[in-house]
Design an enzyme around this catalytic site. Sequence first.
Site, short mmCIF file in Angstrom:
data_model
loop_
_atom_site.label_atom_id
_atom_site.label_comp_id
_atom_site.label_asym_id
_atom_site.label_seq_id
_atom_site.Cartn_x
_atom_site.Cartn_y
_atom_site.Cartn_z
N LYS A 134 0.59 -1.28 -0.03
CA LYS A 134 -0.36 -0.02 -0.55
C LYS A 134 0.68 1.08 0.00
CE LYS A 134 -4.15 -1.54 1.20
NZ LYS A 134 -5.98 -0.91 0.39
N CYS A 170 -8.25 -1.93 -11.70
CA CYS A 170 -9.13 -0.22 -10.33
C CYS A 170 -9.70 -0.75 -9.76
CB CYS A 170 -9.97 0.18 -12.24
SG CYS A 170 -8.86 0.78 -13.07
N HIS A 172 -2.92 -16.91 -0.69
CA HIS A 172 -2.34 -16.25 -2.44
C HIS A 172 -1.09 -16.77 -3.00
CE1 HIS A 172 -2.59 -13.38 2.07
NE2 HIS A 172 -3.52 -12.80 0.81
#
Length: 756
Positions: free
Chosen positions: A113, A516, A694
């Site tokens: 992030k 997005c 993941h």
Amino acid sequence: MQTHILGFPSIGKKRELKQALESFWKGSLSAEALLETSNDLKKRHWQVQKDAGLDFVTTGDFSLYDRMLDITCMLGAVPPRFAPCLDDSPLDRYFSLARGDVRRNIPALEMTKWFDTNYHYLVPEIDASGLWSSAEHPVVADTKLAKKLGYAPKAALVGPFTWLTLAKAQDGAPKWARLKDVVATYEKLLASLAPHCECIQIEEPVLCTELLPEEAARQFRQTWSALNAACGGKPLLLATCFGPLAGNLELAANSGCTALHIDLVRGREQLDAVLAALRPATSLSLGVIDGRNIWKNDYAKSVALIRQAVSALGKDRVWIGSSCSLLHSPVDVAEENALPEHIRNRMAFAVQKCAEVVALNTIIETGDMAALKENEALLLAAAAHRENRIAEVRERASSAGAADFSRQSAYPKRRAAQAWLNLPLLPTTTIGSFPQTAAIRKTRLDFKKGVITEADYKTAIRQEIRECIEKQEKLGLDVLVHGEAERNDMVEYFGQQLGGFCFTQNGWVQSYGSRCVKPPVIYGDVYRKQPMTVDWILYAQSLTQKPVKGMLTGPVTILCWSFVRDDLERSEVCKQIAFAIRDEVQDLEKAGVRIIQIDEAALREGMPLTRAQAEIYLQWAVDAFRLASSGVEDSTQIHTHMCYSEFNAILPWIARMDADVISIESSRSGMELLDAFTDFHYQAAVGPGVYDIHSPRIPSVEEMTALLKKALRHIAREQLWVNPDCGLKTRQWEEALPALENMVAAAVQVRETLQR
Ligand code: GLN
Ligand code: ZN
């Protein structure tokens, strides 16, 4: 006054860049065509800025994938595992770093992030042995192009200090030893940019995190004295954003930059201090237009700030701009035709924000009060709309008392009261979602498009739930879930059912690369219209004797992953959501669902960057969770889930959430985070993920027993739960089933050794 924005979104109002990138990766678009689309977008965005009347157009804000990666490639800081890609074309190599090289089985750079935003950047890696050879940064060609087309370019770059601070040193490589190389490359870059641009913007958001240690401060000063010398007399703008400069104000003010940009949205309170600290010759760029939301600016508030700066510095030394890059806001409100007028009227996306910067300048320069009045009238009209303020919602929020924030008893007593659940030692469970197959997605889409009826839809989802329950029973899991087949997204699902939310058609914001998100919009007071999950969970429970966990998204996560109205404190909006979730929790309990999970995936990432602001946030965020979760009997078990591992520092806050069971991510870090549980006495139950969802890899029984044994060194056997790191929705059944089979086997094995 000069007017500018820190950057425009790259993605395009119709996500043109996304389409071009994905076609290029599939092989159906040529490199030339990809670059042509990119150039069209850049030109279009420059024209937007020029049409708005901004003094500069920003270049270097556009990236094919990520601006941190652009710097990494300019420096040639390519980790050794990419050596086989060095002979590929620069474009292919660039995307290999970003996405991994599947053919050669080379994993991509890690992604994380960007500060406290929902954008993700690629983390630079610094190896002791890596040989760097610098390459040209795309900003040079873009700036030349902009100039050639008659624009006045301001070239923008992520700063060297921020780049290196965020870089990860591999195996203890001394990353700061690289500073010299990094700065030397930037010097060359600035020198080649200077003749073609009006101004150079260097972004150092790291200055808005915590106070830098003296050694880092020294490195910053060194870096900036080199940069100042290298910009060929062109103004150098030091851009900070995402918070106040706080402890690093002196450092920024004395950097020698021509102009300092500050974020007056997230750091509104810093203006006095900044004005006092600024050197006599330095200009100040005021980031008053919020680059991170979708709402029109409150001109009166901004004008007051600008006037204050003007009276202290004089107009010549004041610039007006966006708080941060507009990367974090969608592109154009003009693309929204379906929103109710009263909401649309309040919105400003990137295109409109450019115009707002100029409007503020005009108000100050000409004293033209018409625009100010119009803005005021508009905000008043919005405030007067009936959905903006619902008496019952406000009353409920303001009357919340201490009892609403606490369970009936403390954890030890609740634990005893929950014994009736009869769970074995080391209970096994999952985080909520099961694989979202193409069939499931088609069912949801068909329903949305009206291709199938509601009855057909319900039958299809029930069928999915039935299969999901059967599979879990067969696996021998102890606490089951319904699988979340009806949910496209854990926040959107709730937003669609709550009052006060709406959805844009094209409000896309880049999350990373071509990806997005379209966050829900909270525009009014939030309330629950009717139960949102009860039927599905009850159906699941009707199929099995094992307990089925109710599955909800927590108030903080719903808040953090939405665009939030800016006419009410975030903490208040969060409280409203918390009440809505609380009602759902209570309805689930009433219906007989006695284990309820409330996910707070975003709690950690929503944290502001400075400790002081983080404390305030954590206080109300944890309170909101408590409000949502505490309205149940002691005998009802509340779970929460968080998918990240770096929360040592906030463990006391996690404890204050007072959940009975918390599941967390930890398999990739080898249970490292459990160290924190040794130092901090945490009494409730913990499920440190033992299966990294993941990755498609199927972990073995031995691997997971080892992790469980490791966990038992930190927490008591009565505290330990067994679960994956996160939900399984991105996995295939072929991966999830054997992995869960191994997970259950590992739990059984370790359980037996404990009972012996
Ligand atoms: N319950 C959600 C799921 O399993 C949690 C997802 C998340 O934490 N991001 O999908
Ligand atoms: Zn998760």
